[in-house]
Design an enzyme around this catalytic site. Structure first.
Site, mmCIF file in Angstrom:
data_model
loop_
_atom_site.group_PDB
_atom_site.id
_atom_site.type_symbol
_atom_site.label_atom_id
_atom_site.label_comp_id
_atom_site.label_asym_id
_atom_site.label_seq_id
_atom_site.Cartn_x
_atom_site.Cartn_y
_atom_site.Cartn_z
ATOM 1 N N HIS A 272 24.020 27.931 9.896
ATOM 2 C CA HIS A 272 23.324 29.248 9.513
ATOM 3 C C HIS A 272 23.429 29.591 8.059
ATOM 4 O O HIS A 272 24.642 29.477 7.585
ATOM 5 C CB HIS A 272 23.713 30.309 10.368
ATOM 6 C CG HIS A 272 23.088 31.708 10.366
ATOM 7 N ND1 HIS A 272 21.875 31.840 10.613
ATOM 8 C CD2 HIS A 272 23.685 32.498 9.520
ATOM 9 C CE1 HIS A 272 21.692 33.229 10.208
ATOM 10 N NE2 HIS A 272 22.478 33.439 9.593
ATOM 11 N N ILE B 85 0.584 -1.225 0.073
ATOM 12 C CA ILE B 85 -0.011 -0.213 -0.072
ATOM 13 C C ILE B 85 0.865 1.303 -0.040
ATOM 14 O O ILE B 85 0.827 2.254 -0.906
ATOM 15 C CB ILE B 85 -1.073 -0.041 1.416
ATOM 16 C CG1 ILE B 85 -2.136 -0.979 1.041
ATOM 17 C CG2 ILE B 85 -1.609 1.435 1.298
ATOM 18 C CD1 ILE B 85 -3.021 -1.013 -0.148
ATOM 19 N N ALA C 32 -11.851 8.668 6.322
ATOM 20 C CA ALA C 32 -10.456 8.384 6.673
ATOM 21 C C ALA C 32 -10.277 8.239 7.956
ATOM 22 O O ALA C 32 -9.904 9.066 9.023
ATOM 23 C CB ALA C 32 -9.366 9.481 6.436
#
Length: 464
Positions: free
Chosen positions: A443, A42, A268
């Site tokens: 960063h 699935i 769902a």
């Protein structure tokens, strides 16, 4: 005719089964795998992968609509739903073929057909050509799960859909009702809402994304509402009246039932384990609520029989299934293994904004008796998030105040499904706040917020 003998037979070729087969073969075992439908299961064919392909299309569409914010021009923006779906199916097909190649490469014998277990150590496979009898000392059940269907709310593929119908939609929903706000429900709500469907989500629990930290659920709800979704919590769909081109939903909230019309409904409401038709009851395998009961090493209590992935219960995650597959293969091959700890497995939801978490929520950590410290850092305080045009989000960390152990991490915002892995590794290595504080984060990155959230938990946050 004598049964074909193997060291290990795996039933089901999803992310649990095919990974177990590969690892078993790597360790020198003679392995067979039985699959009734699609290599990759699935997840690869009708779940994780094709939904991500759809969501990527809606994400790009959303960015195209925002072109002006970035100093760009995009005119006459639109989409072709058939082409979006075609791309999604193509991605799934490519990966499906890849699994077949991996089976060949690792010398795993593949049987396409329906498996039953007539006796301990025996597997019978019904194929197009007849029947094959196989035997092995070790058998691994990896048959997965399917959508749960509630009485009266069953899918018909026309106006009421399961996730499968939603992946190859017969039409574009104009007015959509999504029943259930777990990962599957909220991902489809996000996809169709972004493409312009007027979307309502109904959740029976007191909040959407009920397995997530309450603060993250609340943040996500606000974001979805801002995008135009209607969110109904503590609500239940009692009945669906089906017309030719519409569905009337009877929705109960606070003891009152109201009616609302939709042209499409997606159900769902959870999953059910594929335990039927295997002959498990004759072997004495214990099944509770459609899931096979196992110990921490995925053993069923029947000698030589294991169950992994969705059939063995929550969390219903592909990566949990894969990890259990490796563990079981190593156990069968005589290796020393560690059990899979559910609280160290990350959950990721690919809606917009994304949601990701690992470990205990703030409420659960308190329930377990921990004295805790909680840190938070918002996306709006991060340079990269602002540069990306994604300033809405939150990183939250939960620590044990006494030991500094990282108990849980919870995020909502852009790319958090990739960022969560940093905290997953931290938990696996039993990191403390000191280790995380002393780590230098690059960063400018979104990951700097992970550092700042840790600093915030201990009163040392810099950029807020």
């Amino acid at each position: 005719m004598a049964a074909q003998g193997f060291d290990m037979i795996v039933i089901g070729a999803g992310p649990g089964g095919y990974v177990a087969a590969i690892r078993g073969a790597q360790l020198g075992l003679k392995v067979a795998i039985v699959e009734r439908e699609h290599m990759g299961g699935i997840c690869l064919n009708w779940g994780c992968i094709p939904t991500k392909a759809l969501l990527r299309s809606s994400e790009v569409f959303h960015l195209m609509e925002r072109a002006g914010e970035f100093g760009l021009k995009a005119e006459k923006i639109g989409y072709d739903l058939d082409a979006v779906v075609k791309r999604s199916r193509g991605v799934a097909k490519q990966l499906n073929a890849g699994i077949g190649h991996l089976m060949k490469k690792n010398k795993v014998t593949v049987f396409m057909g329906e498996a039953t277990l007539p006796a301990r150590g025996k597997v019978q496979v019904k194929t197009d050509k007849g029947s094959e009898d196989l035997s092995a000392r070790h058998i691994v059940l990896a048959t997965g799960a399917r959508a749960r269907e509630l009485p009266g709310l069953e899918a018909d593929g026309k106006r009421v859909w399961t996730y499968k119908h939603a992946l190859v939609p017969p039409h574009m929903p104009q007015k959509l009702l999504v029943i259930g706000s777990g990962a599957i429900g909220i991902e489809f709500a996000s996809f169709y809402n972004t493409l312009g469907a007027e979307t309502t989500v109904v959740e029976v629990m007191d909040r959407i994304l009920p397995v997530e930290d309450a603060e993250i659920s609340a943040f996500a709800r606000k974001a979805f509402q801002k995008q135009g979704m209607t969110i109904m919590e503590k609500a239940m769909v009692r009945q669906l009246d089906r017309g030719k081109d519409k569905v009337t939903a009877h929705i109960e909230t606070g003891g009152k039932v109201t009616k609302a019309e939709f042209d499409t409904v997606i159900s769902a409401v959870g999953i059910v384990g594929n335990v039927e038709g295997l002959g498990l009851e004759n072997l004495g395998v214990k099944v509770e609520r459609s899931h096979v009961v196992t110990d921490e090493f995925c053993r069923t209590g029947v000698d030589g029989l294991f169950a992994i992935g969705d059939i063995a219960g929550a969390p219903w995650l592909a990566h949990k299934a894969s990890h259990e597959g490796v563990m079981v293969a190593e156990l069968i091959a005589g290796r020393k293994v560690h059990p899979v700890r559910p609280e160290s497995i990350a959950g990721c939801t690919y809606c917009h904004p994304q949601v990701a978490s690992v470990g205990y929520s703030e409420a659960r950590a308190r329930e377990l008796g921990h004295d805790i410290r909680v840190g938070r850092f918002p996306f709006i305080g991060n340079g990269k998030a602002i540069a990306l045009g994604e300033p809405e989000g939150l990183v939250k960390t939960v620590f044990d105040a006494k030991t500094g152990a990282l108990l849980g991490a919870h995020m909502v915002g852009a790319e958090v499904t990739e960022m969560i892995q940093g905290y997953v590794i931290g938990r696996q290595l039993e990191t403390t706040e000191e280790d995380l504080m002393n780590t230098v984060f690059p960063h400018p990155t979104l990951s700097e917020m992970m550092h700042e959230s840790v600093l915030d938990a201990f009163g040392r946050v810099i950029h807020m």
